[in-house]
Structures are given as C-alpha cells and as structure tokens.
Design an enzyme around this catalytic site. Structure first.
Site, PDB file in Angstrom:
ATOM      1  N   ASP A 223       0.866  -0.990   0.014  1.00  0.00           N
ATOM      2  CA  ASP A 223       0.070   0.117   0.058  1.00  0.00           C
ATOM      3  C   ASP A 223       0.919   1.367  -0.047  1.00  0.00           C
ATOM      4  O   ASP A 223       1.491   1.523   0.842  1.00  0.00           O
ATOM      5  CB  ASP A 223      -1.005  -0.021   1.383  1.00  0.00           C
ATOM      6  CG  ASP A 223      -2.064   0.959   1.113  1.00  0.00           C
ATOM      7  OD1 ASP A 223      -1.870   1.887   0.432  1.00  0.00           O
ATOM      8  OD2 ASP A 223      -2.975   1.007   1.706  1.00  0.00           O
ATOM      9  N   GLU A 225      -0.113   4.204  -1.046  1.00  0.00           N
ATOM     10  CA  GLU A 225      -1.123   5.411  -0.911  1.00  0.00           C
ATOM     11  C   GLU A 225      -1.836   5.576  -2.247  1.00  0.00           C
ATOM     12  O   GLU A 225      -0.981   5.623  -3.238  1.00  0.00           O
ATOM     13  CB  GLU A 225      -0.490   6.832  -0.476  1.00  0.00           C
ATOM     14  CG  GLU A 225      -1.705   7.991  -0.212  1.00  0.00           C
ATOM     15  CD  GLU A 225      -2.873   7.453   0.581  1.00  0.00           C
ATOM     16  OE1 GLU A 225      -3.720   6.673   0.115  1.00  0.00           O
ATOM     17  OE2 GLU A 225      -2.897   7.439   1.881  1.00  0.00           O
ATOM     18  N   GLY A 300      -4.184   4.272   5.196  1.00  0.00           N
ATOM     19  CA  GLY A 300      -3.427   5.373   5.683  1.00  0.00           C
ATOM     20  C   GLY A 300      -4.457   6.557   6.103  1.00  0.00           C
ATOM     21  O   GLY A 300      -4.147   7.370   6.788  1.00  0.00           O
ATOM     22  N   ASP A 301      -5.653   6.736   5.219  1.00  0.00           N
ATOM     23  CA  ASP A 301      -6.479   7.958   5.607  1.00  0.00           C
ATOM     24  C   ASP A 301      -7.543   7.457   6.526  1.00  0.00           C
ATOM     25  O   ASP A 301      -8.621   8.019   6.673  1.00  0.00           O
ATOM     26  CB  ASP A 301      -7.278   8.132   4.435  1.00  0.00           C
ATOM     27  CG  ASP A 301      -8.072   6.924   3.795  1.00  0.00           C
ATOM     28  OD1 ASP A 301      -7.692   5.843   4.312  1.00  0.00           O
ATOM     29  OD2 ASP A 301      -8.354   7.071   2.407  1.00  0.00           O
ATOM     30  N   HIS A 420     -25.816 -12.126  11.430  1.00  0.00           N
ATOM     31  CA  HIS A 420     -25.839 -10.679  11.702  1.00  0.00           C
ATOM     32  C   HIS A 420     -25.798  -9.688  10.645  1.00  0.00           C
ATOM     33  O   HIS A 420     -24.995 -10.161   9.691  1.00  0.00           O
ATOM     34  CB  HIS A 420     -24.774 -10.400  12.827  1.00  0.00           C
ATOM     35  CG  HIS A 420     -23.394 -10.378  12.549  1.00  0.00           C
ATOM     36  ND1 HIS A 420     -22.877  -9.333  11.685  1.00  0.00           N
ATOM     37  CD2 HIS A 420     -22.593 -11.353  12.508  1.00  0.00           C
ATOM     38  CE1 HIS A 420     -21.532  -9.915  11.550  1.00  0.00           C
ATOM     39  NE2 HIS A 420     -21.254 -10.974  12.088  1.00  0.00           N
ATOM     40  N   PHE A 423     -25.406  -5.564  12.505  1.00  0.00           N
ATOM     41  CA  PHE A 423     -25.348  -5.998  13.886  1.00  0.00           C
ATOM     42  C   PHE A 423     -26.679  -6.623  14.500  1.00  0.00           C
ATOM     43  O   PHE A 423     -26.466  -6.942  15.706  1.00  0.00           O
ATOM     44  CB  PHE A 423     -24.583  -5.303  14.842  1.00  0.00           C
ATOM     45  CG  PHE A 423     -23.103  -4.972  14.325  1.00  0.00           C
ATOM     46  CD1 PHE A 423     -22.234  -5.730  13.911  1.00  0.00           C
ATOM     47  CD2 PHE A 423     -23.041  -3.476  13.999  1.00  0.00           C
ATOM     48  CE1 PHE A 423     -21.022  -5.512  13.514  1.00  0.00           C
ATOM     49  CE2 PHE A 423     -21.603  -3.201  13.396  1.00  0.00           C
ATOM     50  CZ  PHE A 423     -20.721  -4.165  13.279  1.00  0.00           C
ATOM     51  N   HIS A 467     -30.139 -10.181  23.885  1.00  0.00           N
ATOM     52  CA  HIS A 467     -31.463  -9.835  23.786  1.00  0.00           C
ATOM     53  C   HIS A 467     -31.615  -8.551  24.350  1.00  0.00           C
ATOM     54  O   HIS A 467     -30.996  -8.142  25.323  1.00  0.00           O
ATOM     55  CB  HIS A 467     -32.377 -11.038  24.419  1.00  0.00           C
ATOM     56  CG  HIS A 467     -32.380 -11.158  25.825  1.00  0.00           C
ATOM     57  ND1 HIS A 467     -32.886 -10.203  26.783  1.00  0.00           N
ATOM     58  CD2 HIS A 467     -31.365 -11.999  26.497  1.00  0.00           C
ATOM     59  CE1 HIS A 467     -32.602 -10.771  28.081  1.00  0.00           C
ATOM     60  NE2 HIS A 467     -31.770 -11.835  27.794  1.00  0.00           N
ATOM     61  N   ASP A 492     -27.602 -10.757  29.810  1.00  0.00           N
ATOM     62  CA  ASP A 492     -28.372 -10.427  28.419  1.00  0.00           C
ATOM     63  C   ASP A 492     -27.409 -11.317  27.338  1.00  0.00           C
ATOM     64  O   ASP A 492     -28.132 -11.919  26.408  1.00  0.00           O
ATOM     65  CB  ASP A 492     -28.389  -9.376  27.790  1.00  0.00           C
ATOM     66  CG  ASP A 492     -29.354  -8.425  28.696  1.00  0.00           C
ATOM     67  OD1 ASP A 492     -30.105  -8.706  29.277  1.00  0.00           O
ATOM     68  OD2 ASP A 492     -29.577  -7.348  28.514  1.00  0.00           O
TER      69      ASP A 492
HETATM   70  O1  AHR Z   1     -23.503  -7.137  11.005  1.00  0.00           O
HETATM   71  C1  AHR Z   1     -22.344  -6.281  10.512  1.00  0.00           C
HETATM   72  C2  AHR Z   1     -22.225  -6.492   9.255  1.00  0.00           C
HETATM   73  O2  AHR Z   1     -23.594  -5.756   8.456  1.00  0.00           O
HETATM   74  C3  AHR Z   1     -22.450  -7.565   8.557  1.00  0.00           C
HETATM   75  O3  AHR Z   1     -20.916  -8.168   8.625  1.00  0.00           O
HETATM   76  C4  AHR Z   1     -22.681  -7.031   7.065  1.00  0.00           C
HETATM   77  O4  AHR Z   1     -23.115  -8.114   6.420  1.00  0.00           O
HETATM   78  C5  AHR Z   1     -23.562  -5.954   7.142  1.00  0.00           C
HETATM   79  O5  AHR Z   1     -23.094  -4.991   6.337  1.00  0.00           O
HETATM   80  O1  AHR Z   2      -3.727   3.145  -1.025  1.00  0.00           O
HETATM   81  C1  AHR Z   2      -4.825   2.289  -0.729  1.00  0.00           C
HETATM   82  C2  AHR Z   2      -5.684   3.224   0.147  1.00  0.00           C
HETATM   83  O2  AHR Z   2      -6.167   4.489  -0.492  1.00  0.00           O
HETATM   84  C3  AHR Z   2      -4.887   3.986   1.285  1.00  0.00           C
HETATM   85  O3  AHR Z   2      -4.588   2.931   2.209  1.00  0.00           O
HETATM   86  C4  AHR Z   2      -5.900   4.960   1.827  1.00  0.00           C
HETATM   87  O4  AHR Z   2      -5.043   6.056   2.426  1.00  0.00           O
HETATM   88  C5  AHR Z   2      -6.471   5.647   0.558  1.00  0.00           C
HETATM   89  O5  AHR Z   2      -7.960   5.451   0.499  1.00  0.00           O
END
Ligand code: AHR
Ligand code: AHR
Length: 502
Positions: A223, A225, A300-301, A420, A423, A467, A492
């Site tokens: 990576d 950037e 990186g971002d 899920h 979630f 739950h 829960d």
């Molecule tokens: O439940 C979290 C995430 O939500 C799942 O991994 C994905 O399928 C959905 O975007």
């Molecule tokens: O270079 C791939 C990704 O591009 C970097 O990790 C991120 O900073 C940008 O979105």
C-alpha cells in the site's frame, strides 16, 4: 559473480549458525538493518526481551493488565490474560513496541474516515479473537474486524521520505476481505490521504480496486497510498500469487527506486520473491515521500472496511537483505505457529437440535426464536404450538465461515441460518457468499454470569448474541448502540443451551 554468490552463502550460514537462539530483531540487527518498531501479541521478537508485549482492558472494572512473555524471548503469557478476563470481556488497548523506541500502537483516531466509536476513533480488537499456539503454548493474535484499527503518528526512527525500510508480518492467511485496507507499516502522520507515495505498508486481502495478482486472491501487496501494488504495473501483476496458507509471512521492503514483495508459509519452508525491482511506473512513487507513522488494520486515511489477523510484525531502518529475511523466516517457522480451538468449554454436537434460553431475571422463560426474518426471544414451553416450538429450535452445524465454530440452522426453514446484518440477528437463506457465511458463524465460550454460554460472532469477536427489548443483536460490552449498553450485558449475553423443542 562466484565471489558474490559465496559471500551471500557465507552470510546465510552465519545467519543460521551463530544466531540459532536469535529473535527476528536480533537477526535484522546483525544484518545491519535494525528493527525500529517490533509488535507482537504472541511472542518476544528479541531473544532478550521480557517486558510487556501488550495491554488488555477488561469491561467489568476498566482495569488493565500488561501481558509479558513467559520468559525472555518467549511466548506471551496468555494464561494471565485468561484469568484477568474471566467472566467479562477484554480489549487489546496497547501493542507495545519491543524496539525500545516507544513506538507503541494504540486505538487509531479519525482521519479522512471516521471510526465507529462515538468520538470517531476506531474500535479496539477483542483480546480473544485469534487464539493460536506457538511451540504448543497458547497465545492470542490481533483479530481485526472492519472498524478496528491501531496507529502511532509520532513514531521515532521509522523511514521518512525516500529512505529505505523493511517490514514483515505474520498474518492469518484465511482471514481477509476486499475492503480497504488491512495494512501494517508506514503511513501518514495525520490520518489523511496526503497523496501518492506518502505511505509504504504491507497489505493483505483480495481488494481489486487497484492492484491484483494471479488468481482470485488474497494477495500480499504494497500500500503506497492511492494504490495497492502487486508489482511494477498498476493493476495486475501475474507474479504475485494468491495465498492459501493458514499462516503467512508477508514482506514488503522499499528503498530508492527499489522495492520488493516476498512471502512464505509462516509454518514451513522458505520465502519466495514475488516482485523485486523499480518503483511503479506512475507519477508520485519515485521518489517516495514516506511520513513514518505506523498503522495496523487500516488504510493511511483511516479507511476501516478491512479485516485480517496480525500476530507479529516489524519495521526496520535500511533495506534488509534477502538473506537476513530468510533467516527471519527460519525463526518464524521455528516458533511453530499452529491453530487451536476457537470455542472454550464443552462444545455442541453438530447435527443436534438445540434451544437457547435467556438468563436475565426478566426473561428466563424466553428462548432464542424467530418471527419471520427477525431473530427474537419468545416464551416457549413443551406445550407451545408446534410452529413456535420449531421457531425456537436450531440445528447445530459446523460454522459456515469457519468450521472450528458453529452455525445455527432454522428448524422450520432448512437452509436458513442465524446471521448478523448491521449487527442485528436475522434469519436468512445461505446465499453462498463469503460475507453471509462469515456473518453466520459463531463461537462458544462460558456464559459471563456463570450460566450456560456466551455466543461470540466469529467475524466480530467483541460481539455476542444479546437480547434487548426481546429482539436480538450481536452486541459489544459497552459501545455506540443502545443495545451495546454495559448494564445487564453479562446476563443478556449468557444463554443456557439445552435440547431443541423440535
Ligand atoms: O452485522 C455487521 C455487518 O453488517 C455484516 O457483517 C454485514 O453483512 C452487514 O453490512
Ligand atoms: O492506497 C490505498 C488506500 O487509499 C490507502 O490505504 C488509503 O489511505 C487510501 O484510501
């Protein structure tokens, strides 16, 4: 040429004979390219290192504990973590730098992208998502779910500008996705995309947005950037193979108009070079303008869509020789990484029909059931209607996304499983996708309140069946959603698993 070969050979012999007991960073130091950052939750990366490897925090009282190697140079004391975290949940708060430079990794702050925490920070990893053994001793890796990330923006000694660095990591080769970007290495100091060449990190996964290698992935890429690079070309480079090993050694190193990708099975054999040569043929990557921050699990971002598992990794000063890295690979193989069970306590019998009874005082007569596609809890007895008894009965299957855990198939809707989504727990037909299968995979551990079991999401091991107002979620113990509330979490999220009603 002959002379050069024998020099390399002599160094190789030296590396493997005089450094038998050396850790990866001892080997890098003797090769003249010392570690400037060394991170691992599984073991010491210097032969003499005996200080803390990482810190965990438990939810019950927010206390923290440092986990150190069992002996100098040895494997992490996972038993100390297990005792400390018994009856509650734990997160990895700090991954200490073993190099002595203080380049510790902590919860990543928001950047161009915000993390899921209320303050925009990324999530911390569960302390128990990635159990393994090293030479037969249990240890835990860092299981990165989408949204999880670590960073250090004030690292000292890491490569800046076009200066040379080396990096290796040991990853779980089977835990990846196509999101951006499961990285370990050098990145921007302000959490933002500052342009081409501002970072140089190891990437692992099957993202196809920039580079690809042979086959369908996952691949080790760099990576740099605004691009994941698999070789000299932007886009495809056939020399970068798809990885199929459970444990992967991944290497990216970069110097002045020279960089390389190397990889190996971390459990046996030696490194192969997938690319070594000039910088990519696009503007902005030669010379590089590395900034020297350290990231783990994110781009990186602060892009946070990726998943993966990190066991150990380092960054060096200088461009390590192949021979040095080959000696490091031999050391990793000798550490004998191996899998261990993901469930703790007695398991379930695959093929059996089970029910899951809530244990909170309000609701101890309620069972995990479904109403249409919604997974909820309902009052069920042996004299309930046949339809309700089926809706509250689940056939145990080997985990669709990881056979070391479980999936729960509907009794009245065969082919549909609890998964899920955003979630919330839902009942959906298996569509065969990797996403579905991972979302439908859950691991078992002892109940938090001393009753029954807690049912942990394989892909988000900070999250458990819970739950909340009689519907169910994969909830974390404290978090941004109402249903993540720490109050009553232990009750829960504890379920008595018994025989199915049908
Ligand atoms: O439940 C979290 C995430 O939500 C799942 O991994 C994905 O399928 C959905 O975007
Ligand atoms: O270079 C791939 C990704 O591009 C970097 O990790 C991120 O900073 C940008 O979105």
């Amino acid at each position: 040429m002959t002379l050069m070969r024998s020099t390399v050979l002599a160094f190789g012999l030296l590396a493997s004979s005089s450094l038998v007991a050396a850790g990866p960073c001892d080997i890098y130091a003797s090769g003249g390219t010392p570690c400037v950052a060394a991170h691992s939750t599984t073991r010491a990366l210097y032969n003499s290192f005996s200080s803390p490897l990482y810190q965990v925090r438990r939810a019950s009282d927010s206390a923290t504990i440092n986990i150190s190697p069992l002996s100098a140079g040895g494997v992490a004391n996972a038993g100390a973590q297990d005792s400390f975290c018994a009856g509650t949940t734990c997160l990895i708060t700090v991954i200490y730098d073993q190099s002595g430079r203080g380049n510790h990794l902590t919860q990543a702050p928001p950047g161009d992208f915000r993390g899921p925490e209320a303050n925009g920070y990324d999530n911390l990893a569960s302390a128990i998502g990635a159990p393994v053994t090293l030479n037969g001793q249990k240890a835990y890796g860092v299981f990165v779910s989408p949204g999880t990330g670590y960073r250090n923006n004030v690292a000292s000694g890491t490569a800046r500008g076009d200066a040379a660095q080396g990096m290796y990591s040991v990853f779980d080769g089977t835990h990846y996705n196509g999101g951006c970007c499961f990285d370990y290495g050098n990145a921007e100091t302000n959490n933002r995309n500052n342009g081409n060449g501002r970072m140089e990190a190891i990437y692992y996964g099957d993202n196809r947005g920039w580079g690809t290698g042979a086959g369908s992935g996952p691949w080790i890429m760099a990576d740099l950037e605004n691009g994941l690079f698999s070789g000299i070309n932007t886009g495809n480079n056939g020399g970068d193979p798809s990885i199929t090993w459970r444990f992967v050694t991944a290497i990216v190193k970069g110097g002045s108009n020279l960089w390389a990708i190397r990889g190996a099975n971390a459990a046996s054999g030696s490194l192969s070079t997938y690319y070594s040569g000039a910088r990519p043929r696009v503007t902005g990557y030669n010379p590089m303008q590395k900034e020297g921050a350290i990231i783990l699990g994110i781009g990186g971002d602060n892009s946070i869509s990726a998943q993966g598992t990190f066991y150990e990794g380092v960054m060096t000063s200088g461009y390590p020789s192949d021979a040095t890295e080959n000696a490091v690979q031999a050391n990793i193989v000798a550490a004998r990484y191996a899998t261990t069970g993901l469930n703790s306590g007695p398991g379930l019998s695959v093929g059996s029909s089970v029910s899951l009874r809530a244990t909170t005082a309000c609701c101890a007569n309620r069972y995990l059931a479904h109403t249409g596609n919604t997974v909820d809890t309902q009052v069920v007895t042996s004299s309930s209607s046949a339809a309700l008894r089926q809706q509250a009965s689940w056939t145990v299957r080997a985990g669709l996304g990881n056979s070391a855990c479980y999936s729960f198939e509907s009794r009245d809707r065969p082919g549909s499983y609890i998964r899920h989504y955003d979630f919330a727990l839902q009942l959906n037909a298996d569509d065969g996708t990797k996403q579905f299968r991972e979302d439908a995979t859950f691991c078992l551990q002892p109940g938090f309140n001393g009753q029954g079991n807690a049912v942990r999401s394989w892909g988000y091991p900070t999250r458990y069946f819970r739950h909340w107002a009689n519907v169910t979620y994969t909830a974390s113990n404290g978090g941004v959603h109402e249903y993540d509330s720490a109050g009553l979490f232990n009750d829960d999220a504890s379920w008595v698993v018994g025989a199915g009603f049908a």
